[in-house]
Structures are given as C-alpha cells and as structure tokens.
Scaffold this motif. Structure first.
Motif, PDB file in Angstrom:
ATOM      1  N   SER A 193       0.847  -1.178   0.000  1.00 60.26           N
ATOM      2  CA  SER A 193       0.000   0.000   0.000  1.00 60.26           C
ATOM      3  C   SER A 193       0.889   1.235   0.000  1.00 60.26           C
ATOM      4  N   ASP A 194       0.654   2.125  -0.973  1.00 57.71           N
ATOM      5  CA  ASP A 194       1.377   3.391  -1.049  1.00 57.71           C
ATOM      6  C   ASP A 194       2.888   3.190  -1.020  1.00 57.71           C
ATOM      7  N   GLY A 195       3.356   2.151  -1.716  1.00 56.07           N
ATOM      8  CA  GLY A 195       4.786   1.922  -1.829  1.00 56.07           C
ATOM      9  C   GLY A 195       5.415   1.149  -0.693  1.00 56.07           C
ATOM     10  N   ILE A 196       4.641   0.788   0.326  1.00 54.49           N
ATOM     11  CA  ILE A 196       5.142   0.017   1.466  1.00 54.49           C
ATOM     12  C   ILE A 196       4.734  -1.443   1.282  1.00 54.49           C
ATOM     13  N   ARG A 197       5.664  -2.376   1.536  1.00 50.10           N
ATOM     14  CA  ARG A 197       5.404  -3.794   1.302  1.00 50.10           C
ATOM     15  C   ARG A 197       5.673  -4.605   2.569  1.00 50.10           C
ATOM     16  N   LEU A 198       4.689  -5.450   2.921  1.00 45.45           N
ATOM     17  CA  LEU A 198       4.796  -6.380   4.046  1.00 45.45           C
ATOM     18  C   LEU A 198       4.750  -7.795   3.497  1.00 45.45           C
ATOM     19  N   GLY A 199       5.791  -8.577   3.768  1.00 46.51           N
ATOM     20  CA  GLY A 199       5.830  -9.964   3.337  1.00 46.51           C
ATOM     21  C   GLY A 199       5.522 -10.901   4.494  1.00 46.51           C
TER      22      GLY A 199
END
Length: 260
Positions: A132-138
């Motif tokens: 979301s909005d350039g932030i990534r959670l793996g």
C-alpha cells in the motif's frame, strides 16, 4: 503506512491483523469468536471492522475460526482453489468465499495482495505480500523449504513476518514420534531457525524496517534461540525485530515510507 500485529502464532492458532488506512485484513483466522474478539480488543479493533480474510492453507490452526467470522459479519474470505476444495472435503462450510489465482495479484480496497506458492503439506498453500502506497509487508509461515520464487516475492519488503518454527537439534532430541519429526523437518514441513536465518540474510536490506519472528514451536524451539539468531543476522542493520508468541501475539508494528 502499514501496521500489523499478530493475534497469536503457533500450533494452537494463528492470525495476523494488517491495517492500511481504513482497510483491515486478517491473514488466517485460527481462533474462535470469543478468543478472536478478545485478541482484537487488545489492539483496539472489533471483529466487524475486519474487511476480509486471506487464508494461507486449510490446517486447523489457520482456519478454525474463519467460518464463524464470515457467517457473523459477512466477511469475504480469499483462498486458493485447492484450499477451498480441502475445506469442502473436511465439511467446513465457509460462506463468502473468493477464489484466487496464487500467481496473480489482486486488490482489496487500498491494499494490493500478491499471493505466492510455498512448499507445505497442504492442498494448495499460499503466502502473501501486501502493499500500500509503496510500502510492502511480506508474510511467510508454514513452508518446509525455500524456493527462488519465494525469494523473489519477498525481496525488497519493508516488513517481514517470518517463520522460525523449530530448532533442528531440539526437534531431533525432542518427544515427537519419528514420523512427526520427519514431517515437521521435511521439505514440506516448517522452517527451522537456521533456514529462516539464511533466508533473512538474503533478504536483509536498508529497506527492511521490521521483522516479526513467528510460528515458534512451544516444544521444539525457544524464544531465546530465535532472538540470538535475529540479533546475529540483523547486527548493524536498521531493522527492528520482535518475536510473536502463541498466547500474546505481538503489539502493533508500523512500517512507514522512508524519505531520503
């Protein structure tokens, strides 16, 4: 901004709450209605605020509460075709199902969801990267080995929830029968501390803000072992790390855009 929190992680139940803006997603729902409500309340959330559930696979510690949640709140549940069929074979009736392609991204409100396949002893297991909005959670739990596709999916993430299931020596010396030791430690079982550490070393970068170690075995691992591995592999990195527990999960962990 993305923030995330474990409601509890381990063989007795799993759920991860992820929030971006007004969107709140659960990854897995291994807790019944009462326990789920209690654990959400610790984070200032009520069950009716959950916008959707993403299911990784059909094992009971990941799906025990999903039918009740979906029925009570008409909450959509996203899962692979294989997982859907496995639930049907077990006569677990979950309404509001949305079948996904494990190789195709999709969007839930303002969150992009990228599924990816993992080796685990389930019908069609998938894990997820949320953006979301350039932030990534793996997110990676319940995988017995590491594939190039998994590395590709997780590379460049700002946050990771990563399985540190067992200590290989503790598993070998522990009380499990031989067949269960082989299953847990096999290529379709769970990541041990050494494998998770090797994976994390390959994913370590300046972009990585937070790591949450998860799915620790209460029999074949110890949080101190995991903390030692995390401290060693992340020494000198600008990365905070935490260990999720079965009973307490974790508090909110926040990922933000880095300006530089």
């Amino acid at each position: 901004m993305i923030r995330f929190a474990s409601l509890g992680s381990g063989s007795r139940g799993n759920a991860l709450l992820v929030q971006s803006g007004r969107t709140r997603l659960l990854i897995d729902c291994g807790f019944g209605p009462r326990v789920l409500a209690q654990r959400l309340a610790r984070l200032g959330v009520v069950p009716e605020q959950i916008d959707a559930v993403l299911i990784t696979h059909e094992h009971s510690d990941h799906v025990a509460g999903v039918a009740a949640l979906a029925k009570r709140y008409a909450c959509p549940v996203y899962l692979s075709a294989g997982t859907r069929q496995a639930l049907a074979r077990r006569q677990i009736a979950v309404p509001h199902l949305e079948e996904i392609d494990p190789a195709a991204s999709f969007t839930i409100q303002d969150v992009e969801v990228r599924p990816y396949a993992v080796p685990h002893d389930a019908a069609e297991p998938t894990q997820f990267v949320l953006a979301s909005d350039g932030i990534r959670l793996g997110v990676l739990t319940d995988a017995g080995s590491i594939t190039p596709a998994m590395l590709d999916a997780l590379r460049g993430c700002n946050g990771l929830m990563l399985e540190f299931n067992h200590d290989a020596d503790m598993l070998a010396r522990g009380p499990y029968p031989a067949y269960l030791k082989a299953r847990v430690g096999g290529a379709y079982g769970h990541l041990d501390n050494g494998m998770a550490t090797d994976l994390l070393a390959q994913l370590r970068s300046d972009a990585l803000q937070v790591v949450l170690a998860a799915h620790l075995s209460e029999t074949n691992n110890h949080p101190d072992h995991v903390r030692a591995h995390l401290a060693r592999v992340l020494a000198g990195a600008p990365t905070a790390w935490h260990v999720a527990s079965q009973h307490d999960g974790s508090g909110w962990l926040t990922l933000g855009r880095v300006h530089g």
